[in-house]
Scaffold this motif. Structure first.
Motif, PDB file in Angstrom:
ATOM      1  N   ILE A 109      29.018  25.451  60.933  1.00  0.00           N
ATOM      2  CA  ILE A 109      30.237  25.940  60.285  1.00  0.00           C
ATOM      3  C   ILE A 109      31.458  25.578  61.127  1.00  0.00           C
ATOM      4  O   ILE A 109      32.469  25.110  60.598  1.00  0.00           O
ATOM      5  CB  ILE A 109      30.148  27.462  60.042  1.00  0.00           C
ATOM      6  N   ASN A 110      31.366  25.772  62.435  1.00  0.00           N
ATOM      7  CA  ASN A 110      32.491  25.429  63.311  1.00  0.00           C
ATOM      8  C   ASN A 110      32.798  23.941  63.254  1.00  0.00           C
ATOM      9  O   ASN A 110      33.965  23.529  63.247  1.00  0.00           O
ATOM     10  CB  ASN A 110      32.207  25.862  64.748  1.00  0.00           C
ATOM     11  N   SER A 111      31.752  23.130  63.201  1.00  0.00           N
ATOM     12  CA  SER A 111      31.940  21.688  63.107  1.00  0.00           C
ATOM     13  C   SER A 111      32.641  21.306  61.801  1.00  0.00           C
ATOM     14  O   SER A 111      33.568  20.498  61.795  1.00  0.00           O
ATOM     15  CB  SER A 111      30.586  20.983  63.214  1.00  0.00           C
ATOM     16  N   LEU A 112      32.192  21.891  60.701  1.00  0.00           N
ATOM     17  CA  LEU A 112      32.826  21.628  59.406  1.00  0.00           C
ATOM     18  C   LEU A 112      34.283  22.076  59.401  1.00  0.00           C
ATOM     19  O   LEU A 112      35.150  21.382  58.871  1.00  0.00           O
ATOM     20  CB  LEU A 112      32.080  22.350  58.280  1.00  0.00           C
ATOM     21  N   GLN A 113      34.541  23.221  59.992  1.00  0.00           N
ATOM     22  CA  GLN A 113      35.917  23.712  60.028  1.00  0.00           C
ATOM     23  C   GLN A 113      36.818  22.729  60.751  1.00  0.00           C
ATOM     24  O   GLN A 113      37.908  22.405  60.290  1.00  0.00           O
ATOM     25  CB  GLN A 113      35.985  25.080  60.706  1.00  0.00           C
ATOM     26  N   SER A 114      36.337  22.210  61.866  1.00  0.00           N
ATOM     27  CA  SER A 114      37.106  21.241  62.641  1.00  0.00           C
ATOM     28  C   SER A 114      37.274  19.919  61.885  1.00  0.00           C
ATOM     29  O   SER A 114      38.368  19.375  61.805  1.00  0.00           O
ATOM     30  CB  SER A 114      36.414  21.000  63.978  1.00  0.00           C
ATOM     31  N   ASP A 115      36.174  19.429  61.307  1.00  0.00           N
ATOM     32  CA  ASP A 115      36.195  18.141  60.610  1.00  0.00           C
ATOM     33  C   ASP A 115      37.057  18.181  59.347  1.00  0.00           C
ATOM     34  O   ASP A 115      37.762  17.224  59.038  1.00  0.00           O
ATOM     35  CB  ASP A 115      34.781  17.703  60.225  1.00  0.00           C
ATOM     36  N   LEU A 116      36.981  19.277  58.603  1.00  0.00           N
ATOM     37  CA  LEU A 116      37.672  19.363  57.320  1.00  0.00           C
ATOM     38  C   LEU A 116      39.065  19.972  57.423  1.00  0.00           C
ATOM     39  O   LEU A 116      39.856  19.861  56.483  1.00  0.00           O
ATOM     40  CB  LEU A 116      36.838  20.187  56.322  1.00  0.00           C
ATOM     41  N   GLY A 117      39.337  20.654  58.532  1.00  0.00           N
ATOM     42  CA  GLY A 117      40.639  21.285  58.697  1.00  0.00           C
ATOM     43  C   GLY A 117      40.857  22.427  57.708  1.00  0.00           C
ATOM     44  O   GLY A 117      41.936  22.566  57.145  1.00  0.00           O
ATOM     45  N   VAL A 118      39.818  23.228  57.488  1.00  0.00           N
ATOM     46  CA  VAL A 118      39.892  24.342  56.542  1.00  0.00           C
ATOM     47  C   VAL A 118      39.670  25.657  57.286  1.00  0.00           C
ATOM     48  O   VAL A 118      39.341  25.666  58.467  1.00  0.00           O
ATOM     49  CB  VAL A 118      38.845  24.190  55.409  1.00  0.00           C
ATOM     50  N   THR A 119      39.802  26.759  56.566  1.00  0.00           N
ATOM     51  CA  THR A 119      39.556  28.065  57.177  1.00  0.00           C
ATOM     52  C   THR A 119      38.078  28.221  57.504  1.00  0.00           C
ATOM     53  O   THR A 119      37.229  27.516  56.955  1.00  0.00           O
ATOM     54  CB  THR A 119      39.970  29.213  56.236  1.00  0.00           C
ATOM     55  N   LEU A 120      37.786  29.192  58.346  1.00  0.00           N
ATOM     56  CA  LEU A 120      36.414  29.464  58.722  1.00  0.00           C
ATOM     57  C   LEU A 120      35.594  29.862  57.498  1.00  0.00           C
ATOM     58  O   LEU A 120      34.457  29.422  57.335  1.00  0.00           O
ATOM     59  CB  LEU A 120      36.378  30.585  59.775  1.00  0.00           C
ATOM     60  N   GLU A 121      36.193  30.655  56.619  1.00  0.00           N
ATOM     61  CA  GLU A 121      35.488  31.101  55.414  1.00  0.00           C
ATOM     62  C   GLU A 121      35.168  29.920  54.499  1.00  0.00           C
ATOM     63  O   GLU A 121      34.071  29.831  53.954  1.00  0.00           O
ATOM     64  CB  GLU A 121      36.307  32.149  54.653  1.00  0.00           C
ATOM     65  N   ALA A 122      36.137  29.018  54.323  1.00  0.00           N
ATOM     66  CA  ALA A 122      35.909  27.844  53.466  1.00  0.00           C
ATOM     67  C   ALA A 122      34.808  26.961  54.047  1.00  0.00           C
ATOM     68  O   ALA A 122      33.937  26.470  53.319  1.00  0.00           O
ATOM     69  CB  ALA A 122      37.203  27.055  53.293  1.00  0.00           C
ATOM     70  N   ALA A 123      34.832  26.769  55.365  1.00  0.00           N
ATOM     71  CA  ALA A 123      33.794  25.969  56.019  1.00  0.00           C
ATOM     72  C   ALA A 123      32.430  26.632  55.853  1.00  0.00           C
ATOM     73  O   ALA A 123      31.427  25.951  55.621  1.00  0.00           O
ATOM     74  CB  ALA A 123      34.129  25.783  57.497  1.00  0.00           C
ATOM     75  N   ALA A 124      32.383  27.953  55.927  1.00  0.00           N
ATOM     76  CA  ALA A 124      31.121  28.677  55.764  1.00  0.00           C
ATOM     77  C   ALA A 124      30.571  28.491  54.350  1.00  0.00           C
ATOM     78  O   ALA A 124      29.366  28.312  54.167  1.00  0.00           O
ATOM     79  CB  ALA A 124      31.314  30.162  56.072  1.00  0.00           C
ATOM     80  N   VAL A 125      31.453  28.499  53.346  1.00  0.00           N
ATOM     81  CA  VAL A 125      31.017  28.288  51.963  1.00  0.00           C
ATOM     82  C   VAL A 125      30.447  26.881  51.801  1.00  0.00           C
ATOM     83  O   VAL A 125      29.368  26.695  51.225  1.00  0.00           O
ATOM     84  CB  VAL A 125      32.176  28.519  50.965  1.00  0.00           C
ATOM     85  N   VAL A 126      31.135  25.891  52.340  1.00  0.00           N
ATOM     86  CA  VAL A 126      30.664  24.504  52.251  1.00  0.00           C
ATOM     87  C   VAL A 126      29.317  24.362  52.955  1.00  0.00           C
ATOM     88  O   VAL A 126      28.389  23.733  52.435  1.00  0.00           O
ATOM     89  CB  VAL A 126      31.710  23.523  52.849  1.00  0.00           C
ATOM     90  N   TYR A 127      29.189  24.958  54.124  1.00  0.00           N
ATOM     91  CA  TYR A 127      27.935  24.889  54.877  1.00  0.00           C
ATOM     92  C   TYR A 127      26.803  25.539  54.083  1.00  0.00           C
ATOM     93  O   TYR A 127      25.709  24.978  53.963  1.00  0.00           O
ATOM     94  CB  TYR A 127      28.094  25.559  56.243  1.00  0.00           C
ATOM     95  N   ALA A 128      27.069  26.736  53.557  1.00  0.00           N
ATOM     96  CA  ALA A 128      26.040  27.456  52.796  1.00  0.00           C
ATOM     97  C   ALA A 128      25.580  26.632  51.601  1.00  0.00           C
ATOM     98  O   ALA A 128      24.374  26.511  51.346  1.00  0.00           O
ATOM     99  CB  ALA A 128      26.576  28.811  52.334  1.00  0.00           C
ATOM    100  N   ARG A 129      26.507  26.068  50.882  1.00  0.00           N
ATOM    101  CA  ARG A 129      26.135  25.260  49.715  1.00  0.00           C
ATOM    102  C   ARG A 129      25.335  24.041  50.133  1.00  0.00           C
ATOM    103  O   ARG A 129      24.397  23.642  49.442  1.00  0.00           O
ATOM    104  CB  ARG A 129      27.378  24.860  48.933  1.00  0.00           C
ATOM    105  N   GLY A 130      25.684  23.464  51.273  1.00  0.00           N
ATOM    106  CA  GLY A 130      24.932  22.327  51.800  1.00  0.00           C
ATOM    107  C   GLY A 130      23.500  22.687  52.164  1.00  0.00           C
ATOM    108  O   GLY A 130      22.605  21.849  52.120  1.00  0.00           O
ATOM    109  N   GLU A 131      23.297  23.953  52.510  1.00  0.00           N
ATOM    110  CA  GLU A 131      21.953  24.449  52.840  1.00  0.00           C
ATOM    111  C   GLU A 131      21.225  24.980  51.609  1.00  0.00           C
ATOM    112  O   GLU A 131      20.108  25.481  51.710  1.00  0.00           O
ATOM    113  CB  GLU A 131      22.041  25.552  53.902  1.00  0.00           C
ATOM    114  N   GLY A 132      21.889  24.896  50.449  1.00  0.00           N
ATOM    115  CA  GLY A 132      21.270  25.369  49.211  1.00  0.00           C
ATOM    116  C   GLY A 132      21.286  26.887  49.048  1.00  0.00           C
ATOM    117  O   GLY A 132      20.487  27.443  48.287  1.00  0.00           O
ATOM    118  N   VAL A 133      22.198  27.548  49.732  1.00  0.00           N
ATOM    119  CA  VAL A 133      22.303  29.007  49.656  1.00  0.00           C
ATOM    120  C   VAL A 133      23.382  29.363  48.638  1.00  0.00           C
ATOM    121  O   VAL A 133      24.523  28.911  48.754  1.00  0.00           O
ATOM    122  CB  VAL A 133      22.646  29.618  51.034  1.00  0.00           C
TER     123      VAL A 133
END
Length: 146
Positions: A109-133
């Motif tokens: 999630i931290n990596s996605l937040q840094s790479d995408l330049g989004v909020t922590l919550e947005a990165a967490a949503v993207v990560y979760a969806r990537g994991e199929g959650v």
């Protein structure tokens, strides 16, 4: 999730998906001795804020299939479930419940937040969806917070 388990227990016990709020409080405090009546009322507030129950006319309706939730023998929820969790914490918990190690999830999630330049919550949503959650209900909260 122990919050979901604690919420499901009284509904499972009564074999219903709707009950009076006072009945729910009695089930948690007197029947099961998990919480004091005031703590059980706090649990109702937390469960409602997380969308696990809906209030209507002094009654609570569970918003998930309580019968499908396993309440293990000897289960006793911790008092930690009485505090409201942030959107990030709720998403992280859902990811961890799906089998991803917490440390790996936080790093991703931290990596996605840094790479995408989004909020922590947005990165967490993207990560979760990537994991199929499935976190659509929680993602709606993240959108509202933006």
């Amino acid at each position: 999730m122990s919050l979901k388990t604690a919420v499901a227990a009284p509904f499972r016990q009564r074999g219903t998906d709707r009950m009076a709020e006072s009945e729910f409080v009695v089930a948690l405090s007197l029947d099961r001795s998990w919480f004091s009546p005031d703590q059980a009322k706090t649990l109702v507030d937390v469960a409602a804020s997380e969308g696990l129950v809906e209030r209507a006319d002094d009654a609570l309706a569970v918003t998930f299939d309580a019968a499908a939730v396993d309440v293990p023998e000897g289960f006793v929820p911790s008092e930690d479930i009485l505090r409201s969790r942030s959107t990030f914490e709720r998403i992280l918990d859902a990811v961890v419940e799906s089998g991803v190690e917490k440390q790996d999830a936080v790093a991703g999630i931290n990596s996605l937040q840094s790479d995408l330049g989004v909020t922590l919550e947005a990165a967490a949503v993207v990560y979760a969806r990537g994991e199929g959650v499935a976190v659509e209900d929680i993602a709606a909260n993240a959108r509202e917070e933006l």
